[in-house]
Design a protein around this motif. Sequence first.
Motif, PDB file in Angstrom:
ATOM      1  N   LYS A 243       0.942  -0.997   0.104  1.00 47.29           N
ATOM      2  CA  LYS A 243      -0.130  -0.037  -0.048  1.00 47.29           C
ATOM      3  C   LYS A 243       0.941   1.276  -0.150  1.00 47.29           C
ATOM      4  O   LYS A 243       1.808   1.493   0.751  1.00 47.29           O
ATOM      5  CB  LYS A 243      -1.011   0.138   1.071  1.00 47.29           C
ATOM      6  CG  LYS A 243      -1.892  -0.982   1.163  1.00 47.29           C
ATOM      7  CD  LYS A 243      -2.748  -1.110   2.377  1.00 47.29           C
ATOM      8  CE  LYS A 243      -3.705  -2.180   2.651  1.00 47.29           C
ATOM      9  NZ  LYS A 243      -4.540  -2.393   3.874  1.00 47.29           N
ATOM     10  N   ALA A 244       0.537   2.081  -0.848  1.00 47.17           N
ATOM     11  CA  ALA A 244       1.358   3.482  -0.996  1.00 47.17           C
ATOM     12  C   ALA A 244       0.564   4.329  -0.425  1.00 47.17           C
ATOM     13  O   ALA A 244      -0.616   4.640  -0.989  1.00 47.17           O
ATOM     14  CB  ALA A 244       1.604   3.825  -2.289  1.00 47.17           C
ATOM     15  N   TYR A 245       1.112   5.359   0.520  1.00 45.35           N
ATOM     16  CA  TYR A 245       0.437   6.283   1.164  1.00 45.35           C
ATOM     17  C   TYR A 245       0.785   7.803   0.668  1.00 45.35           C
ATOM     18  O   TYR A 245       0.100   8.773   0.990  1.00 45.35           O
ATOM     19  CB  TYR A 245       0.492   6.517   2.601  1.00 45.35           C
ATOM     20  CG  TYR A 245      -0.287   5.249   3.283  1.00 45.35           C
ATOM     21  CD1 TYR A 245      -1.471   5.368   3.758  1.00 45.35           C
ATOM     22  CD2 TYR A 245       0.594   3.808   3.152  1.00 45.35           C
ATOM     23  CE1 TYR A 245      -2.101   4.062   4.226  1.00 45.35           C
ATOM     24  CE2 TYR A 245      -0.012   2.835   3.640  1.00 45.35           C
ATOM     25  CZ  TYR A 245      -1.370   2.831   4.020  1.00 45.35           C
ATOM     26  OH  TYR A 245      -1.995   1.661   4.915  1.00 45.35           O
ATOM     27  N   ALA A 246       1.679   7.756  -0.326  1.00 45.71           N
ATOM     28  CA  ALA A 246       2.073   9.146  -0.828  1.00 45.71           C
ATOM     29  C   ALA A 246       2.355   8.914  -2.518  1.00 45.71           C
ATOM     30  O   ALA A 246       2.655   7.558  -3.027  1.00 45.71           O
ATOM     31  CB  ALA A 246       3.336   9.510  -0.108  1.00 45.71           C
ATOM     32  N   VAL A 248       4.592   9.327  -4.592  1.00 50.11           N
ATOM     33  CA  VAL A 248       6.012   9.370  -4.838  1.00 50.11           C
ATOM     34  C   VAL A 248       6.526   8.039  -5.004  1.00 50.11           C
ATOM     35  O   VAL A 248       6.103   7.184  -4.066  1.00 50.11           O
ATOM     36  CB  VAL A 248       6.642  10.190  -3.728  1.00 50.11           C
ATOM     37  CG1 VAL A 248       8.256  10.191  -4.274  1.00 50.11           C
ATOM     38  CG2 VAL A 248       6.349  11.432  -3.505  1.00 50.11           C
ATOM     39  N   SER A 249       7.431   7.697  -6.123  1.00 48.14           N
ATOM     40  CA  SER A 249       7.867   6.392  -6.276  1.00 48.14           C
ATOM     41  C   SER A 249       9.372   6.504  -6.223  1.00 48.14           C
ATOM     42  O   SER A 249       9.920   6.387  -7.359  1.00 48.14           O
ATOM     43  CB  SER A 249       7.298   5.907  -7.802  1.00 48.14           C
ATOM     44  OG  SER A 249       5.773   6.055  -7.763  1.00 48.14           O
ATOM     45  N   SER A 250      10.004   6.529  -5.171  1.00 50.83           N
ATOM     46  CA  SER A 250      11.421   6.387  -4.961  1.00 50.83           C
ATOM     47  C   SER A 250      11.802   6.023  -3.691  1.00 50.83           C
ATOM     48  O   SER A 250      10.933   5.758  -2.961  1.00 50.83           O
ATOM     49  CB  SER A 250      12.024   7.885  -5.170  1.00 50.83           C
ATOM     50  OG  SER A 250      11.605   8.742  -4.303  1.00 50.83           O
ATOM     51  N   SER A 256       7.023   6.683   3.667  1.00 46.90           N
ATOM     52  CA  SER A 256       5.592   6.886   3.661  1.00 46.90           C
ATOM     53  C   SER A 256       5.036   5.322   3.612  1.00 46.90           C
ATOM     54  O   SER A 256       3.688   5.355   3.698  1.00 46.90           O
ATOM     55  CB  SER A 256       5.401   7.758   2.245  1.00 46.90           C
ATOM     56  OG  SER A 256       5.659   6.799   1.302  1.00 46.90           O
ATOM     57  N   TYR A 257       5.789   4.310   3.622  1.00 45.24           N
ATOM     58  CA  TYR A 257       5.214   2.977   3.545  1.00 45.24           C
ATOM     59  C   TYR A 257       5.246   2.305   5.205  1.00 45.24           C
ATOM     60  O   TYR A 257       4.879   1.237   5.230  1.00 45.24           O
ATOM     61  CB  TYR A 257       5.851   2.014   2.681  1.00 45.24           C
ATOM     62  CG  TYR A 257       5.917   2.455   1.101  1.00 45.24           C
ATOM     63  CD1 TYR A 257       4.870   1.893   0.355  1.00 45.24           C
ATOM     64  CD2 TYR A 257       6.741   3.243   0.408  1.00 45.24           C
ATOM     65  CE1 TYR A 257       4.524   1.801  -0.983  1.00 45.24           C
ATOM     66  CE2 TYR A 257       6.537   3.630  -0.735  1.00 45.24           C
ATOM     67  CZ  TYR A 257       5.467   3.044  -1.519  1.00 45.24           C
ATOM     68  OH  TYR A 257       5.476   3.184  -2.811  1.00 45.24           O
ATOM     69  N   LEU A 258       5.461   3.226   6.044  1.00 46.03           N
ATOM     70  CA  LEU A 258       5.711   2.803   7.429  1.00 46.03           C
ATOM     71  C   LEU A 258       4.222   2.822   8.207  1.00 46.03           C
ATOM     72  O   LEU A 258       4.411   2.938   9.349  1.00 46.03           O
ATOM     73  CB  LEU A 258       6.686   3.638   8.265  1.00 46.03           C
ATOM     74  CG  LEU A 258       8.056   3.398   8.045  1.00 46.03           C
ATOM     75  CD1 LEU A 258       8.885   4.581   8.542  1.00 46.03           C
ATOM     76  CD2 LEU A 258       8.393   1.978   8.832  1.00 46.03           C
TER      77      LEU A 258
END
Length: 452
Positions: A243-246, A248-250, A256-258
């Motif tokens: 699950k991505a919460y932001a 941004v892909s880097s 943000s994945y915490l």
Amino acid sequence: MYLGYSVAKKFRIDPFLGMLLAGVLLIPQMGTLLTQEGGITLLGFKLQAITYSSSVLPIFLGVWAMSYLDRVADKFIPNSLKFVLKPLVMIMIAVPLTLIVLGPLGFTVDNYLAMFLEFLQANLGWAAVLVMGAFSPVLVMAGMHYALFPMLMTAFATNGYDMLVVPGMLAANMAQAGAATAVALKTKSSVMKQLASSSAITALMGVTEPAMYGVNLRLKKPFLAVMIGGAAGGLYAGISGLKAYALVSSLVALPSYLSSTTNFINAIVTCALGYGVAFAAAYVIGFEDIVDAEQQPVVTIDKSLVKEMNLASPVKGSIIDLMDVNDSAFSSLALGKGFAVIPSEGKVVSPVSGTISAIFPTKHAIGITTDEGIEILIHVGINTVQLGGKHFTNHVAMNEKITKGQLLIEFDLNAIQKDGYDTTTMVVITNTSQYLDVLSHQDEEKALTVVL
């Protein structure tokens, strides 16, 4: 607007024409006009009520069509008229074509693409992320990833996270870095090694354009490795439910994945798989290496095969660099290379023997074609077309055979200056691209050299 500019640059046409086409699709009143009762028609065709502000492919297809129109216009429009007619003709054809055919087609494809990914996510979630990881570079290259933004924003607004677009792009971005790293280690070119190393680092930070366009896509096979690595990382992200919460892909977005330790670990593994698989694939598949300039064999040119033609200045006066004139059509070298003269007398004589190939009704400019095929444009003054022929006298006719030194035009130097016009005279070779080079000199007797 920026998309139209960037796509036009990729297709090597005037980027401002791309912006203009995008601007037509984005006219604020367009939506109102299209949705009004009865709609609007163009050339007898009823335009579909479509809002293009969140679509990408319509602009892409429109600019792509313009790139072909550019070639056709370049072939059939005379060099002396290209600066004015070429963009006008391209826009007059491209705008109706885009509004009637290409725009609706691109909008439909954009929608079906989003629907396809939504279907995959709803019915086989992990497969959708795999597809996104593998084909994300292709979507970015075509600008079609913008079509996924509405779906992405809906996911963030509804769930607070995304499980498709951002995780897939995270794997793809790491794959760009991995493939570029493999190129940096394997290439023997010092230039490519430096470029691949630096672009790999920027790709890890989320900026993939240098790695994509400068390394992987340029060398072709590493781009295949990117898709393989992206698919591997996307597969894991889909199966693990990352699950991505932001947006941004880097690597810098990893915090943000915490949302949970498991999600954070899954993000790290996704990055590692995307990077590692792409690195291995690029290293094993290999690529056709480039050769640095200093490593290339020295080619000796037989000077006896190179011919030159020297042209004297057709006007007496002080010769200046063409790029210093106050007219962008000439100073940009868009009409060809040449030189300019600040005239000391009002006479234009032919610098060569040849044929009169163009006479302007306003008498301020004339075209000559030599027996060797060199096309010369002599343009007296800046914006003097507005004089409508006043103060100018022509002494030759269209298609007339002329000799070197023959009087072509007389003009009243003082009267033109008194009317407020710059009398700087430009001399350009309009078919410059057909010759090895065109060199200017500060010498009236040898003002220009055309290297045949």
